[in-house]
Write an enzyme that holds these catalytic residues in place. Structure first.
Site, mmCIF file in Angstrom:
data_model
loop_
_atom_site.group_PDB
_atom_site.id
_atom_site.type_symbol
_atom_site.label_atom_id
_atom_site.label_comp_id
_atom_site.label_asym_id
_atom_site.label_seq_id
_atom_site.Cartn_x
_atom_site.Cartn_y
_atom_site.Cartn_z
ATOM 1 N N GLU A 49 0.811 -1.221 0.000
ATOM 2 C CA GLU A 49 0.000 0.000 0.000
ATOM 3 C C GLU A 49 0.845 1.272 0.000
ATOM 4 O O GLU A 49 0.449 2.291 -0.566
ATOM 5 C CB GLU A 49 -0.959 0.011 1.183
ATOM 6 C CG GLU A 49 -2.113 -0.968 1.063
ATOM 7 C CD GLU A 49 -1.793 -2.329 1.660
ATOM 8 O OE1 GLU A 49 -0.615 -2.576 1.992
ATOM 9 O OE2 GLU A 49 -2.718 -3.156 1.785
ATOM 10 N N PHE A 111 -12.009 -6.896 13.550
ATOM 11 C CA PHE A 111 -10.908 -7.413 12.749
ATOM 12 C C PHE A 111 -10.521 -6.390 11.670
ATOM 13 O O PHE A 111 -11.371 -5.857 10.976
ATOM 14 C CB PHE A 111 -11.297 -8.740 12.088
ATOM 15 C CG PHE A 111 -10.212 -9.290 11.204
ATOM 16 C CD1 PHE A 111 -8.987 -9.680 11.743
ATOM 17 C CD2 PHE A 111 -10.395 -9.375 9.831
ATOM 18 C CE1 PHE A 111 -7.976 -10.162 10.919
ATOM 19 C CE2 PHE A 111 -9.381 -9.861 9.010
ATOM 20 C CZ PHE A 111 -8.169 -10.254 9.555
ATOM 21 N N GLN A 112 -9.238 -6.142 11.554
ATOM 22 C CA GLN A 112 -8.680 -5.162 10.611
ATOM 23 C C GLN A 112 -9.316 -3.779 10.759
ATOM 24 O O GLN A 112 -9.567 -3.087 9.782
ATOM 25 C CB GLN A 112 -8.794 -5.663 9.161
ATOM 26 C CG GLN A 112 -7.893 -6.884 8.915
ATOM 27 C CD GLN A 112 -7.634 -7.160 7.455
ATOM 28 O OE1 GLN A 112 -8.481 -6.922 6.587
ATOM 29 N NE2 GLN A 112 -6.451 -7.685 7.161
ATOM 30 N N LYS A 161 -17.481 -0.677 5.201
ATOM 31 C CA LYS A 161 -17.906 -1.688 4.225
ATOM 32 C C LYS A 161 -19.409 -1.629 3.966
ATOM 33 O O LYS A 161 -19.850 -1.742 2.816
ATOM 34 C CB LYS A 161 -17.515 -3.087 4.733
ATOM 35 C CG LYS A 161 -17.716 -4.165 3.689
ATOM 36 C CD LYS A 161 -17.119 -5.500 4.130
ATOM 37 C CE LYS A 161 -17.267 -6.537 3.024
ATOM 38 N NZ LYS A 161 -16.652 -7.826 3.396
ATOM 39 N N MET A 478 24.371 9.074 3.165
ATOM 40 C CA MET A 478 24.237 10.360 3.849
ATOM 41 C C MET A 478 24.438 10.192 5.365
ATOM 42 O O MET A 478 25.032 11.048 6.018
ATOM 43 C CB MET A 478 22.877 10.980 3.546
ATOM 44 C CG MET A 478 22.761 12.447 3.944
ATOM 45 S SD MET A 478 24.038 13.483 3.189
ATOM 46 C CE MET A 478 23.200 14.046 1.707
#
Lengths: 564, 173
Positions: A49, A111-112, A161, A478
């Site tokens: 993602e 969940f999630q 959802k 760096m």
């Protein structure tokens, strides 16, 4: 006719003329992916993602359009956070759709589930949780409007959802009106006039150009203005490409790793024209000794940028395109002999440029490759093919900003404010997805490229033939440089063994891998790499001891500038 | 210097956290923050008391204005305004001090709102100066607990925050 929330999502974006979105499916957005199946809206499925957000970001930087991505709830949403923060710091318009658990389950540790609105509140321009499907179309319209207008930035829309599954009558709003959001576009005429008077009476003015000039698509007006008034131009990292770098009055980048001439000019100037720039600490160093004897004209669309770090003598709030046009009108009506007026100043600048150009010790014929030389060689081969460059973050990024040449805006995609390793490669893919025929080159280090290397699969799958130059010095360059200078050469965790084998890795993904280990091989690798019609990893095994110069150490002044 | 900033915001989910998050994220200080519905139920009014030099307060104003849900911001410090705070104080009441507590409460135009064998609960309203003074005097008599609402403020006269002639958000300079 009633549509589901998921269908409304697709239809709304089509109404907005969106041609491409980036994303990754998951449980909470299954209805949405069902609606995308065989829809006209093109969706590019990534591998992580974070990659999706950076791709949308790169797409936006290259095209000027809003970047759009969609991810699932919970971990899908939290994986976008770095990408959102990155876009926020650089004022890039993004619309990030995150899945969410059903409305009635929010707050139950489902969940999630993640409170993504809460998590991203400090790094979004605005965010929405859609609780009712009837609000969805309007929210998308408002989200796009907020993301792309005023000072642009990322907007997040959280989609439960059951909102995606619920149905409503669909009608897409034609216009938006938000009573509490009215960006200022027109610069105040009196302030613009004051600014012009200051320009007329200055003897050593400098144009200090930031990313706002590119956002405003005002590069042409800037060119007209600078060429007519003969005022030297320096750009920030975000402003690269706003003014042609090979022009005699171009000073290149300023700041920590800026050119000697740019930093000296800003130090000596009596009028600093800050246009779409924000006096970032990487530009100013020690604030109270930055540009000590100058008057400051500060133009920005965000009043909050003005006076934040450096107080402005003449502030102008508005859209740079409008303001540059008005400044050019003043110039046109005016009879000042600019060339004569700035003669001494330009002579001084030419002398600085000549005395301390950007330089490095070239390698011996079969010596270790110097990273700067690779950048110069890429520039030589790519110059006349109007390439888009993206960079990762660190030494490679700074050398790219120093040694590449730029002729037009939106051709240098780099993580400026947040300094996100792992940005460059997916950003390049986003730019390539916007225009598959364009030559897109990513300048990476061996550290950064490994932060989103999985997106090579996305490149192969979608025919995004990005050319990646990996300056492999086996170190986090760096970090190693700062440890050398400021931490007694204790190279704590900054030396990375040469894993993986980038050539084999590229081949494992089905891409092309090339490697140069000697100076003499650099050009042939670039030539071959740029001509292949596939994603390419060009690995250059570089001298690990090379440092980026000039360098003004953090919090110091021009007087402390370290030169090569 | 102390500043009193009044803000009109959309009366929506999460607006308070956007405002308070702005203060914490940018390192601005909040001495008190109150929020409540206005004459228009779609709009809430916040009153924030903060401390900072001119530069910081200017930034606070500008950053607040950038929040999409913020309709109007006004620093009323430099103008004529009325401000009030409400405090509830619980004080131990003994045979000896009962009369004294009543007397002080009376002087400050407070009210006893709850009486029990061992304690009085007193309501005091006023500017923060008055409230602080009351606290100082009541403390030695056996102060047990304090609850303060934080300050609310309105400009004096007929001027309103919603009026057009007030400095508009994101104004030209």
């Amino acid at each position: 006719m009633k549509l589901s929330g998921a269908q409304i999502f697709v239809e709304s974006l089509l109404k907005e003329g969106v041609d491409l979105i980036f994303g990754y499916p998951g449980g909470a957005v299954l209805p949405l992916y069902d609606a995308l199946y065989k829809s006209k809206l093109k969706h590019l499925r990534v591998r992580h993602e974070q990659g999706a957000v950076h791709m949308a970001d790169g797409y936006s930087r290259a095209t000027g359009r809003c970047g759009i991505c969609v991810v699932t709830s919970g971990p899908g949403a939290t994986n976008t956070v770095t990408g959102i923060a990155n876009a926020y710091m650089d004022s890039i318009p993004l619309l990030v759709f995150t899945g969410q658990v059903n409305v009635e389950m929010i707050g139950n540790d489902a969940f999630q589930e993640a409170d993504i609105i809460g998590i991203t509140r400090p790094c979004t321009k605005h965010s929405f949780l859609v609780r009712d499907v009837r609000d969805l179309a309007k929210t998308i319209k408002e989200g796009l409007y907020i993301a792309t207008t005023g000072k642009p930035g990322p907007v997040l829309i959280d989609l439960p959802k059951n909102v995606l599954l619920a149905t409503a009558d669909f009608s897409y709003p034609k216009s938006v009106s938000i009573r509490s959001y009215h960006p200022t576009y027109e610069g105040h005429p009196a302030q613009i006039k004051k600014a012009f008077q200051a320009i007329k009476s200055a003897s050593k003015p400098v144009l200090y150009i930031g990313g706002g000039m590119i956002t405003a698509n005002a590069g042409k007006e800037l060119y007209k203005f600078a060429m007519k008034t003969k005022i030297p131009v320096t750009t920030t990292l975000m402003g690269m490409g706003a003014f042609p770098s090979d022009n005699a009055i171009s000073l290149g980048m300023l700041g920590m790793h800026g050119t000697y001439s740019a930093n000296m000019a800003v130090h000596e100037t009596d009028l600093l024209l800050a246009l779409g720039s924000r006096f970032d600490d990487r530009v100013t160093g020690k604030l109270d000794q930055f540009s000590p004897s100058s008057k400051v004209v500060h133009v920005d669309i965000d009043p909050g940028s003005i006076g934040k770090n450096v107080s402005a003598d003449i502030p102008v709030v508005g859209d740079l395109l409008d303001i540059m046009k008005k400044l050019n009108q003043h110039v046109q009506k005016d009879k000042t002999g600019w060339k004569e007026k700035h003669k001494d100043w330009l002579t001084q600048i030419a002398e600085w440029k000549k005395r301390y150009p950007l330089k490095y010790k070239p390698a011996k014929k079969d010596g270790k490759i110097k990273p700067q030389q690779v950048i110069e060689a890429i520039d030589e081969f790519a110059k006349d093919k109007s390439p888009i460059y993206s960079t990762e973050v660190g030494q490679a990024q700074m050398w790219a900003a120093q040694f590449l040449s730029f002729t037009e805006p939106r051709t240098f995609l780099s993580s400026g404010g947040l300094g996100t390793m792992g940005f460059g490669f997916p950003a390049a893919l986003g730019a390539q997805a916007a225009d598959q025929k364009r030559l897109v080159i990513c300048i990476a280090g061996d550290g950064s490229i490994q932060m989103n290397i999985q997106e090579l699969a996305t490149a192969i799958e979608n025919g995004l033939n990005v050319k990646v130059a990996i300056l492999n010095n086996g170190t986090l360059g760096m970090v190693r440089q700062w440890q050398e200078f400021f931490h007694g050469k204790r190279y704590s965790s900054s030396i990375m063994p040469n894993y993986p084998d980038f050539v084999k890795l590229a081949e494992a993904y089905g891409a092309v891998g090339l490697r140069a280990t000697k100076t003499s091989e650099v050009k042939s690798v670039i030539k071959k790499g740029l001509s292949v019609n596939k994603p390419v990893f060009m690995e250059f095994v570089c001298d690990p001891s090379e440092n980026v110069f000039p360098m003004v150490p953090a919090g110091k002044t021009v007087k402390d500038m370290m030169l090569a | 210097m102390k500043h009193t900033i009044t803000i009109l915001v959309e009366n929506r989910f999460g607006v308070l956290s956007r405002v308070s998050g702005l203060f914490s994220g940018r390192g601005f200080n909040i001495e008190s923050l109150t929020v409540g519905e206005t004459e228009d139920p779609a709009v809430s009014r916040m009153t924030i008391v903060t401390r900072g030099d001119d530069k910081i307060v200017e930034q606070i104003n500008k950053q607040l204005n950038k929040l999409i849900d913020v309709i109007k911001v006004r620093d009323v410090t430099a103008e004529e305004f009325v401000d009030r705070e409400l405090m509830l104080v619980k004080v131990s009441a003994t045979e000896k001090n009962r009369a004294e507590i009543l007397r002080i409460t009376d002087i400050f135009r407070g009210r006893i709102v709850d009486v029990s064998p061992k304690a009085y609960t007193i309501e005091v309203t006023g500017s923060d100066g008055k409230i602080d003074a009351f606290l100082e005097i009541i403390k030695p008599l056996g102060l047990k607990e304090v609850a303060r609402t934080g300050k609310i403020a309105l400009s004096r006269g007929s001027k309103m925050l919603t009026e057009k002639n007030n400095k508009d958000k994101n104004n030209g300079r």
